[in-house]
Design a protein around this motif. Structure first.
Motif, mmCIF file in Angstrom:
data_model
loop_
_atom_site.group_PDB
_atom_site.id
_atom_site.type_symbol
_atom_site.label_atom_id
_atom_site.label_comp_id
_atom_site.label_asym_id
_atom_site.label_seq_id
_atom_site.Cartn_x
_atom_site.Cartn_y
_atom_site.Cartn_z
ATOM 1 N N VAL A 244 0.837 -1.209 0.000
ATOM 2 C CA VAL A 244 0.000 0.000 0.000
ATOM 3 C C VAL A 244 0.872 1.260 0.000
ATOM 4 C CG1 VAL A 244 -1.849 1.256 1.172
ATOM 5 C CG2 VAL A 244 -1.787 -1.247 1.287
ATOM 6 N N ILE A 245 0.578 2.171 -0.912
ATOM 7 C CA ILE A 245 1.283 3.464 -0.973
ATOM 8 C C ILE A 245 0.629 4.415 0.027
ATOM 9 C CG2 ILE A 245 1.727 5.480 -2.445
ATOM 10 C CD1 ILE A 245 1.589 3.411 -4.828
ATOM 11 N N VAL A 246 1.436 5.085 0.820
ATOM 12 C CA VAL A 246 0.918 6.091 1.765
ATOM 13 C C VAL A 246 1.628 7.420 1.516
ATOM 14 C CG1 VAL A 246 0.541 6.734 4.176
ATOM 15 C CG2 VAL A 246 0.470 4.318 3.514
ATOM 16 N N VAL A 247 0.829 8.465 1.310
ATOM 17 C CA VAL A 247 1.361 9.810 1.085
ATOM 18 C C VAL A 247 0.621 10.785 1.999
ATOM 19 C CG1 VAL A 247 1.779 11.646 -0.602
ATOM 20 C CG2 VAL A 247 1.823 9.257 -1.333
ATOM 21 N N ALA A 258 10.556 8.560 8.138
ATOM 22 C CA ALA A 258 9.815 7.436 7.556
ATOM 23 C C ALA A 258 10.011 7.362 6.041
ATOM 24 C CB ALA A 258 8.329 7.560 7.889
ATOM 25 N N VAL A 259 10.077 8.518 5.394
ATOM 26 C CA VAL A 259 10.350 8.541 3.953
ATOM 27 C C VAL A 259 11.751 8.008 3.683
ATOM 28 C CG1 VAL A 259 10.723 10.047 1.943
ATOM 29 C CG2 VAL A 259 8.730 10.405 3.402
ATOM 30 N N GLN A 260 12.693 8.427 4.513
ATOM 31 C CA GLN A 260 14.074 7.966 4.364
ATOM 32 C C GLN A 260 14.167 6.445 4.527
ATOM 33 O OE1 GLN A 260 17.036 9.341 7.317
ATOM 34 N NE2 GLN A 260 18.237 10.095 5.583
ATOM 35 N N ASP A 265 5.774 6.604 1.743
ATOM 36 C CA ASP A 265 6.234 6.719 0.354
ATOM 37 C C ASP A 265 6.601 8.148 -0.038
ATOM 38 O OD1 ASP A 265 5.668 3.884 -0.989
ATOM 39 O OD2 ASP A 265 4.120 4.303 0.504
ATOM 40 N N ALA A 266 5.844 9.111 0.477
ATOM 41 C CA ALA A 266 6.151 10.516 0.182
ATOM 42 C C ALA A 266 5.406 11.414 1.157
ATOM 43 C CB ALA A 266 5.757 10.875 -1.253
ATOM 44 N N THR A 267 5.944 12.627 1.312
ATOM 45 C CA THR A 267 5.235 13.661 2.044
ATOM 46 C C THR A 267 5.369 14.941 1.218
ATOM 47 O OG1 THR A 267 4.993 14.853 4.154
ATOM 48 C CG2 THR A 267 7.228 14.275 3.491
ATOM 49 N N THR A 304 10.398 12.807 -1.564
ATOM 50 C CA THR A 304 10.473 11.353 -1.739
ATOM 51 C C THR A 304 11.837 10.874 -1.238
ATOM 52 O OG1 THR A 304 11.449 11.497 -3.952
ATOM 53 C CG2 THR A 304 9.019 11.524 -3.806
ATOM 54 N N LYS A 305 12.075 9.586 -1.337
ATOM 55 C CA LYS A 305 13.359 9.040 -0.897
ATOM 56 C C LYS A 305 14.520 9.673 -1.662
ATOM 57 C CE LYS A 305 14.903 4.631 0.917
ATOM 58 N NZ LYS A 305 14.584 3.204 1.064
ATOM 59 N N ASP A 306 14.244 10.095 -2.907
ATOM 60 C CA ASP A 306 15.295 10.664 -3.753
ATOM 61 C C ASP A 306 15.810 12.017 -3.264
ATOM 62 O OD1 ASP A 306 15.119 8.478 -5.419
ATOM 63 O OD2 ASP A 306 13.747 9.447 -6.836
#
Length: 316
Positions: A244-247, A258-260, A265-267, A304-306
């Protein structure tokens, strides 16, 4: 943060500038007295709001302004009473972080009638204040939902967690999310409900949705990070997080971590420091009778993680 939180829960946080430097003199009104700004905040149990207030306190101290902060505890009625109290105290300016679009509006009208400038920070009222400092909440939801749409390839089942119903951020974030949903017929909003910006309530709500829909949920859009983190916890406990994707929105420290780690998944970064500092700046200018922009909008940014590393605060 905890010290500010505890102090404000005693209902009044008074910050006075200790130095009598040029900045102190600059903050004084025509009568030579130190400017006093009253601030009523939606909830000092909300981490993002605490962050906004912390920056307001810092900027006020730097400018030699006395800031009196009170916690409205999510009650628009209490907030109106707090503004009435500020008016009675004859403060030089008022900053309000509105609880509700409509129910907090009488506070604006009362301040303006008393000829005291009032600045709305972070959230709006239907009655227009002297100035607004915040961000376009419709934009934040568009960013979040577009990320979900792209990740799902335009197809899937989504649940949405609302903020406090009737507050501007809740109304506008729902609006932005629905704008993107209309563009993707393959995306279905199968459930939406308020968790009132609260992590524990969001966890309970997500647990209920897991019972109702099982693995039928493909993505969660939470109107803020507190609720996003609650959803992540419930999904993790159920063994479903990797499916499940959570934003969510705000980019509070917990969410950035949490993103790291990859659990969120993103904020969407909302700049608490700029909102707080520009609110004080506007309050001081208006108290001195100077002109300010009617609306100051600070952009949101997808995290995002990037790119999360650039948003993480380095230890001091």
């Amino acid at each position: 943060m905890k010290s500010t939180f505890l102090t404000v829960l005693t209902t009044v946080l008074v910050l006075t500038g200790c130095n009598q430097s040029d900045s102190t003199q600059a903050s004084q009104g025509d009568g030579g007295k130190k400017l006093v700004v009253g601030a009523t905040m939606l909830s000092m149990q909300n981490e993002f709001i605490v962050n906004v207030n912390d920056e307001m306190a810092k900027q006020a101290e730097d400018a030699g302004v006395e800031l009196i902060t009170v916690d409205a505890e999510r009650s628009a009625l209490k907030q109106v009473e707090q503004v009435e109290s500020f008016i009675a105290q004859k403060v030089d300016a008022i900053i309000m972080n509105p609880c509700e679009v409509e129910a907090s509006s009488p506070a604006v009208a009362k301040a303006l009638a008393a000829k005291i400038p009032i600045i709305n920070v972070n959230s709006e009222t239907s009655t227009k204040p002297s100035a607004f400092v915040g961000s376009d909440d419709v934009e934040s939801a568009r960013i979040a939902m577009k990320f979900i749409a792209d990740k799902l390839g335009g197809k899937g089942n989504i649940v949405m967690m609302h903020g406090y119903m009737g507050q501007a951020a809740q109304i506008k974030r729902e609006q932005g999310a629905r704008e993107i949903l209309k563009q993707y017929p393959g995306l279905k909003l199968i459930a939406h409900q308020t968790a009132e910006w609260d992590r524990a309530k969001a966890m309970d709500l997500m647990e209920n949705w897991i019972q109702s829909y099982g693995s039928g949920v493909n993505a969660v859009f939470a109107h803020n990070d507190e609720m996003g983190m609650g959803a992540v916890k419930a999904l993790t406990d159920a063994g479903l997080k990797n499916k499940v994707i959570v934003v969510s929105i705000d980019a509070i420290p917990d969410a950035l971590q949490a993103v790291q780690k990859g659990t969120l998944d993103a904020t969407v970064f909302q700049n608490a420091e700029q909102q707080g500092s520009k609110a004080i700046e506007a309050a001081v200018k208006l108290a001195k009778g100077q002109a300010v922009e009617k609306e100051t909008l600070i952009p949101f940014q997808l995290v995002t993680k990037d790119n999360v590393a650039q948003f993480m605060k380095k230890p001091e």
